[in-house]
Design a protein around this motif. Structure first.
Motif, PDB file in Angstrom:
ATOM      1  N   THR A  19      59.382 -32.414 -51.150  1.00 17.21           N
ATOM      2  CA  THR A  19      59.451 -33.816 -51.529  1.00 17.21           C
ATOM      3  C   THR A  19      60.857 -34.362 -51.331  1.00 17.21           C
ATOM      4  O   THR A  19      61.840 -33.693 -51.666  1.00 17.21           O
TER       5      THR A  19
ATOM      6  N   THR B   8      63.122 -37.967 -52.065  1.00 14.06           N
ATOM      7  CA  THR B   8      63.151 -39.254 -52.750  1.00 14.06           C
ATOM      8  C   THR B   8      64.360 -40.019 -52.237  1.00 14.06           C
ATOM      9  O   THR B   8      65.488 -39.527 -52.285  1.00 14.06           O
ATOM     10  N   ARG B   9      64.095 -41.212 -51.740  1.00 15.36           N
ATOM     11  CA  ARG B   9      65.164 -42.012 -51.129  1.00 15.36           C
ATOM     12  C   ARG B   9      65.452 -43.246 -51.987  1.00 15.36           C
ATOM     13  O   ARG B   9      64.587 -43.700 -52.738  1.00 15.36           O
TER      14      ARG B   9
ATOM     15  N   GLU C 280      53.170 -40.642 -48.677  1.00 17.71           N
ATOM     16  CA  GLU C 280      54.236 -41.520 -49.156  1.00 17.71           C
ATOM     17  C   GLU C 280      53.762 -42.224 -50.409  1.00 17.71           C
ATOM     18  O   GLU C 280      52.601 -42.650 -50.494  1.00 17.71           O
ATOM     19  N   SER C 281      54.659 -42.363 -51.381  1.00 16.91           N
ATOM     20  CA  SER C 281      54.306 -43.073 -52.608  1.00 16.91           C
ATOM     21  C   SER C 281      54.070 -44.549 -52.298  1.00 16.91           C
ATOM     22  O   SER C 281      54.509 -45.061 -51.262  1.00 16.91           O
TER      23      SER C 281
ATOM     24  N   LEU D  43      59.296 -44.845 -51.808  1.00 21.02           N
ATOM     25  CA  LEU D  43      60.520 -44.125 -52.138  1.00 21.02           C
ATOM     26  C   LEU D  43      60.374 -42.606 -52.038  1.00 21.02           C
ATOM     27  O   LEU D  43      61.351 -41.904 -51.799  1.00 21.02           O
ATOM     28  N   THR D  44      59.179 -42.115 -52.214  1.00 20.31           N
ATOM     29  CA  THR D  44      58.950 -40.672 -52.190  1.00 20.31           C
ATOM     30  C   THR D  44      58.091 -40.298 -50.998  1.00 20.31           C
ATOM     31  O   THR D  44      57.010 -40.864 -50.797  1.00 20.31           O
TER      32      THR D  44
ATOM     33  N   ARG E 212      56.413 -36.926 -49.073  1.00 21.49           N
ATOM     34  CA  ARG E 212      56.074 -35.528 -49.314  1.00 21.49           C
ATOM     35  C   ARG E 212      55.438 -34.952 -48.048  1.00 21.49           C
ATOM     36  O   ARG E 212      54.570 -35.570 -47.435  1.00 21.49           O
TER      37      ARG E 212
END
Length: 106
Positions: A8, A10-11, A52-53, A57-58, A60
């Motif tokens: 994962t 996270t940006r 993608e979330s 932002l996330t 995986r």
């Protein structure tokens, strides 16, 4: 026994590029072609999925490997290690948090 690895990232913003995101699933460059030839075509890596979330932002990546030995081979491959280092540098420069890889038997 096959294994699944979940990694994962996270940006800070949805516009922040994930390292190699454009070529991870598609085989668009020499490294991706190398992975395809050595790991995919030989059945060592059996699948890769990107999710993608909702807020973007996330990201995986879920990869499945024939067995632990296949995953270990990938981790210890000198070409892969070079990519891991480039990804680490990219993540540091872009404030991307790289979560630990979660490995599970499937």
């Amino acid at each position: 026994m096959a294994i699944r690895v979940t990694k994962t990232f996270t940006r800070p913003t949805a516009d922040t590029p994930i390292y190699r995101d454009d070529v991870m699933v598609e085989n668009l460059d020499p490294f991706a072609l190398y992975v395809k030839e050595v790991y995919v075509d030989t059945g060592l890596r059996t699948s890769i999925t990107r999710t993608e979330s909702e807020d973007g932002l996330t990201v995986r990546y879920i990869t499945e490997w024939r067995d632990q030995a296949a995953w270990d081979q990938f981790l210890n491959d000198t070409q892969c290690k070079a990519m891991f280092e480039k990804r680490r540098e990219h993540n540091l420069a872009n404030n991307i948090i790289s979560g630990p890889g979660v490995v599970e038997s499937i």
